[in-house]
Motif scaffolding. Structure first.
Motif: not given
Length: 186
Positions: A85-86, A109-112, A130-132, A134-137
């Motif tokens: 995450r950035i 999002q973390f819980l989901n 992917m959402i959490l 932010e599109g990174n690995d």
């Protein structure tokens, strides 16, 4: 990490996220979020040593056999997310009863992600991750979440996470690493 922190007595009514009662969290999920919040707080304000509260919460709920593993599993998931995450992660303080009664969108999002990994819904977990992240690995985060879900027993109701969990929590010896007497010289 950016805490959504308000002193307990002066919490304004502004939005803190979704109220926990609406989300039907199981005790194991609530404890996992509490542990994670202590770690989030530790990264946001290292001088407050919030990680001690995370370890204490894990030991109180899971006992001395599983508690250390749960504490490390949650820390591993938090750290894996932090690496991907950035931007700032918004969370509510575990130390404020009013704030802790809500989940921020990031915490949801973390819980989901954890719930999806616990129920073997990999595609849903990838979407949340992917959402959490932010599109990174997301792969290291998803692997850490799978371990955390298993260790913290998120996918099943156990005697410790059943309907009588609050009574069990009160009967456990209180482990509090935050308030260690000064003579212990830790």
């Amino acid at each position: 990490m950016t805490p959504i922190h308000r002193p307990e007595r002066h919490c304004p009514p502004d939005p803190r996220g979704t109220h926990i009662d609406v989300l039907s969290l199981r005790p194991a999920e609530l404890v996992m979020i509490t542990i994670a919040r202590h770690y989030f707080g530790s990264f946001a304000a290292p001088d407050q040593q919030g990680w001690l509260g995370g370890v204490s919460a894990a030991l109180r709920f899971y006992g001395h056999d599983i508690g250390p593993h749960a504490a490390v599993a949650v820390l591993s998931a938090v750290q894996a997310m932090r690496r991907s995450r950035i931007s700032a992660f918004r969370f509510n303080s575990a130390d404020c009863a009013h704030c802790a009664a809500h989940l921020s969108e990031n915490e949801r999002q973390f819980l989901n992600t954890c719930r999806a990994m616990a129920t073997n819904r990999r595609e849903a977990a990838k979407g949340h991750a992917m959402i959490l992240c932010e599109g990174n690995d997301t792969q290291p985060f998803l692997e850490a979440m799978a371990v955390m879900a298993q260790v913290c027993q998120i996918s099943r109701v156990t005697p410790q996470s059943g309907p009588d969990a609050p009574a069990k929590l009160r009967r456990r010896p209180q482990v509090n690493l935050v308030d260690v007497p000064p003579q212990t010289r830790l």
